[in-house]
Scaffold this active site. Sequence first.
Site, PDB file in Angstrom:
ATOM      1  N   HIS A 133       1.013  -1.213  -0.114  1.00  0.00           N
ATOM      2  CA  HIS A 133      -0.017  -0.068   0.056  1.00  0.00           C
ATOM      3  C   HIS A 133       0.915   1.255   0.057  1.00  0.00           C
ATOM      4  O   HIS A 133       2.080   1.106   0.494  1.00  0.00           O
ATOM      5  CB  HIS A 133      -0.707  -0.069   1.170  1.00  0.00           C
ATOM      6  CG  HIS A 133      -1.892   1.034   1.376  1.00  0.00           C
ATOM      7  ND1 HIS A 133      -1.641   2.280   1.555  1.00  0.00           N
ATOM      8  CD2 HIS A 133      -3.437   0.910   1.161  1.00  0.00           C
ATOM      9  CE1 HIS A 133      -2.760   3.075   1.828  1.00  0.00           C
ATOM     10  NE2 HIS A 133      -3.663   2.179   1.295  1.00  0.00           N
ATOM     11  N   ASP A 210       2.998  -4.013   7.857  1.00  0.00           N
ATOM     12  CA  ASP A 210       1.634  -3.405   7.763  1.00  0.00           C
ATOM     13  C   ASP A 210       0.639  -4.548   7.938  1.00  0.00           C
ATOM     14  O   ASP A 210       0.670  -5.159   6.967  1.00  0.00           O
ATOM     15  CB  ASP A 210       1.695  -2.695   6.464  1.00  0.00           C
ATOM     16  CG  ASP A 210       0.486  -2.039   6.394  1.00  0.00           C
ATOM     17  OD1 ASP A 210      -0.460  -2.288   7.018  1.00  0.00           O
ATOM     18  OD2 ASP A 210       0.268  -1.464   4.823  1.00  0.00           O
ATOM     19  N   GLN A 213      -4.503  -5.338   7.014  1.00  0.00           N
ATOM     20  CA  GLN A 213      -5.409  -6.249   6.346  1.00  0.00           C
ATOM     21  C   GLN A 213      -5.332  -7.618   7.215  1.00  0.00           C
ATOM     22  O   GLN A 213      -6.284  -8.423   6.677  1.00  0.00           O
ATOM     23  CB  GLN A 213      -5.169  -6.563   4.999  1.00  0.00           C
ATOM     24  CG  GLN A 213      -5.241  -5.208   4.161  1.00  0.00           C
ATOM     25  CD  GLN A 213      -6.869  -4.769   3.775  1.00  0.00           C
ATOM     26  OE1 GLN A 213      -7.650  -5.624   3.819  1.00  0.00           O
ATOM     27  NE2 GLN A 213      -6.953  -3.513   3.452  1.00  0.00           N
ATOM     28  N   LYS A 236     -10.873  -0.703   9.683  1.00  0.00           N
ATOM     29  CA  LYS A 236     -11.011  -2.172   9.110  1.00  0.00           C
ATOM     30  C   LYS A 236     -11.299  -3.139  10.114  1.00  0.00           C
ATOM     31  O   LYS A 236     -11.585  -4.318  10.012  1.00  0.00           O
ATOM     32  CB  LYS A 236      -9.548  -2.296   8.552  1.00  0.00           C
ATOM     33  CG  LYS A 236      -9.413  -1.331   7.462  1.00  0.00           C
ATOM     34  CD  LYS A 236      -8.112  -1.816   6.648  1.00  0.00           C
ATOM     35  CE  LYS A 236      -7.627  -0.872   5.772  1.00  0.00           C
ATOM     36  NZ  LYS A 236      -8.379  -0.170   4.703  1.00  0.00           N
ATOM     37  N   CYS A 377      -4.680   2.068  -3.696  1.00  0.00           N
ATOM     38  CA  CYS A 377      -3.465   2.631  -3.049  1.00  0.00           C
ATOM     39  C   CYS A 377      -2.304   1.824  -3.369  1.00  0.00           C
ATOM     40  O   CYS A 377      -1.583   1.519  -2.383  1.00  0.00           O
ATOM     41  CB  CYS A 377      -3.556   3.216  -1.683  1.00  0.00           C
ATOM     42  SG  CYS A 377      -4.749   4.600  -1.383  1.00  0.00           S
TER      43      CYS A 377
END
Length: 419
Positions: A133, A210, A213, A236, A377
């Site tokens: 991202h 990261d 997700q 999220k 993104c």
Amino acid sequence: MNTGFDVERIRKDFPVLSRELSGGRPLVYLDSGNSAQKPTQVIDVMREHLAMHYSNVGRAMHALGAESTEAYENARDKIAAFVGAPSRDEIVFTKNASEALNLVAYGFGNPTNDDPRFRLGPGDEIVISEMEHHSNIVPWQLLAQRTGATLKWFSVTDEGRLDLSNLEELVTERTKIVSIVHQSNVLGTVNPVAEVLARARQVGALMMLDASQSVPHQQVDVAALGVDFLAFTGHKVVGPSGIGVLWGRGELLEAMPPFMGGGEMIEAVWMDHSTYAPAPHKFEAGTPPIVEAIGLGAAVDYLSAIGMDAIVRHERELTGYALGALREVPGLRVIGPQSLDRRGGTVSFTLEGIHPHDVGQILDDNFGVAVRVGHHCARPLHLRFGIPATTRASFYLYNTPAEIDALVRGLHHVQKVFA
């Protein structure tokens, strides 16, 4: 689908899922990879705090201040437990994952930080990947520009996997940090953290994930993962926007300089210098996102009550069903892994001869199906596959096979429109 997961009961917790769009179309929300919907349990906790307990946190010596501070710090405890952090003091509240990633990048090459692990200059290297991202690309580009360090990256295979064929050449004794996505927001790919981490440890580099997700969709345990930093965002995780989390090893957080200056992050201030509070408060300058943090605490309570293992099983079955159903759509190409092996519930695809923006518009206008279109993104990843954009359907605990059927019907209709 599995019988131990009551998706219809769960759907009743999310008010928006009962909404009808214009023309009586039911909402089919397949965009949780962008932002998840919110259950009543989170909405009510935030409303209650705003209505009956709100005050600023930290120094207030009255009842509301004490209640607000306790609720805010209790949220930190909940989130530490949710991600397996050894200490609550390793949980830093930020406004989103982007800020958390920028916070760590700021700690490198900073002249106020003489810890050798954070020294960065010409000849040193930063390693990311082609599937990141933008939030895990741009901060490191800026760091490289600021310090003269070299930015390098893993490539992506045709199947949508991290290419580790040149791992030893890419992560070298000059590497200071490796920062990669845990689960891709486009491909659904779950990356082999242990293999990359082993090489990082071999050369003395730090490693960041990261996890925006992955934390909403699987059990993430920072101690088991063994990395040094991890970032995710609240919106999220069925929580509110405006709140993110950085987890970092305590001794690394103590070694890092403050990211921003202001109230609450200080120990003492003179006109010519200041001393700082210990982590995590050193990184939480000013009035924090109090109600948002409390909402995120309620969100992880909600997910924990359902059970992350149950959510994983449900999403895995949904994803398998979707991959099978989408194969029946002529001209459709899935970008990313075609199997369930090391992949999550995000499926991005193209339709031959039809722009994703048209796909998304027709799905919404005619079928009430909300998907994401564009480069999500992650423009470098789309450039790697030679495409300008994709359509992305992303699944969560409240989605059903019937909603995937609605998506497929809509895609057949899109093809008829452009036939």
